[in-house]
Design a protein around this motif. Structure first.
Motif, mmCIF file in Angstrom:
data_model
loop_
_atom_site.group_PDB
_atom_site.id
_atom_site.type_symbol
_atom_site.label_atom_id
_atom_site.label_comp_id
_atom_site.label_asym_id
_atom_site.label_seq_id
_atom_site.Cartn_x
_atom_site.Cartn_y
_atom_site.Cartn_z
ATOM 1 N N GLU A 69 1.795 6.556 -7.097
ATOM 2 C CA GLU A 69 0.633 7.267 -7.634
ATOM 3 C C GLU A 69 1.333 8.729 -7.471
ATOM 4 N N GLU A 76 1.115 4.091 -2.924
ATOM 5 C CA GLU A 76 0.924 5.628 -2.721
ATOM 6 C C GLU A 76 2.024 6.257 -3.378
ATOM 7 N N PRO A 89 -3.941 13.761 -6.488
ATOM 8 C CA PRO A 89 -4.251 12.518 -5.538
ATOM 9 C C PRO A 89 -4.422 12.678 -4.219
ATOM 10 N N LYS A 90 -4.803 11.793 -3.555
ATOM 11 C CA LYS A 90 -5.187 11.807 -2.149
ATOM 12 C C LYS A 90 -3.819 12.295 -1.380
ATOM 13 N N GLY A 91 -4.193 13.281 -0.522
ATOM 14 C CA GLY A 91 -2.842 13.863 0.190
ATOM 15 C C GLY A 91 -2.058 14.878 -0.378
ATOM 16 N N LEU A 116 0.706 -1.193 0.072
ATOM 17 C CA LEU A 116 -0.144 -0.071 -0.148
ATOM 18 C C LEU A 116 0.764 1.158 -0.098
ATOM 19 N N LYS A 117 1.850 1.240 0.914
ATOM 20 C CA LYS A 117 2.885 2.316 0.877
ATOM 21 C C LYS A 117 3.704 2.636 -0.591
ATOM 22 N N THR A 161 2.969 16.922 -0.209
ATOM 23 C CA THR A 161 2.571 15.609 -0.188
ATOM 24 C C THR A 161 3.011 14.867 0.846
#
Length: 148
Positions: free
Chosen positions: A43, A40, A96-98, A36-37, A129
């Motif tokens: 992305e 991210e 993107p998210k974040g 998952l990291k 970010t």
């Protein structure tokens, strides 16, 4: 069947199965957290690569169509918009998210190219970010962009 043959049957106890299940679940959790990291990070890399490609696209578009074109970064809607004029949107892309635009530390929020493909508003667009501060720097003249 006699009783002796049932006692000689080999099998796993409930405790042994629970230990194996626990170890498999622990390994799966570690792998999931790492993947998952990594997803991210990829992305974010894709987003900043896409920003650079879009800047090159609008420069080429302005030269080919002999028109002014702009790319506007909006912090309130967390996106950037590519426009030919005030009413015509070519497309927009969300952050993107974040990822957040930092307007206070950005020297430019709208990048404009004239009909010959030269940048009219050079400067720096700063983003916050999860991996830290990223800057998209647009240089004068031909208006090439780089990410720092």
């Amino acid at each position: 069947m006699n009783v002796n043959s049932l006692k000689n049957e080999q099998g796993y106890t409930l405790l042994e199965m629970l230990i194996v299940l626990f170890s498999v679940m622990c390994l799966t959790a570690i792998v999931m957290k790492y993947s998952l990291k990594q997803a991210e990070i990829k992305e974010l890399e894709r987003f900043f690569t896409q920003v650079q490609l879009d800047i090159q696209y609008i420069q080429t578009y302005s030269m080919h169509h002999r028109e002014y074109i702009s790319m506007k970064f909006e912090s309130s809607t967390k996106r950037y918009i590519i426009k030919k004029d005030f009413y015509t949107h070519l497309y927009d892309r969300p952050f993107p998210k974040g990822v957040e635009l930092m307007p206070a530390s950005s020297s430019v929020q709208t990048i404009m190219y004239n009909y010959s493909g030269n940048v009219m508003t050079a400067g720096t667009v700063t983003f916050k970010t999860p991996q830290g501060i990223k800057r998209v720097v647009i240089t004068l003249g031909r208006g090439r962009a780089r990410v720092e």
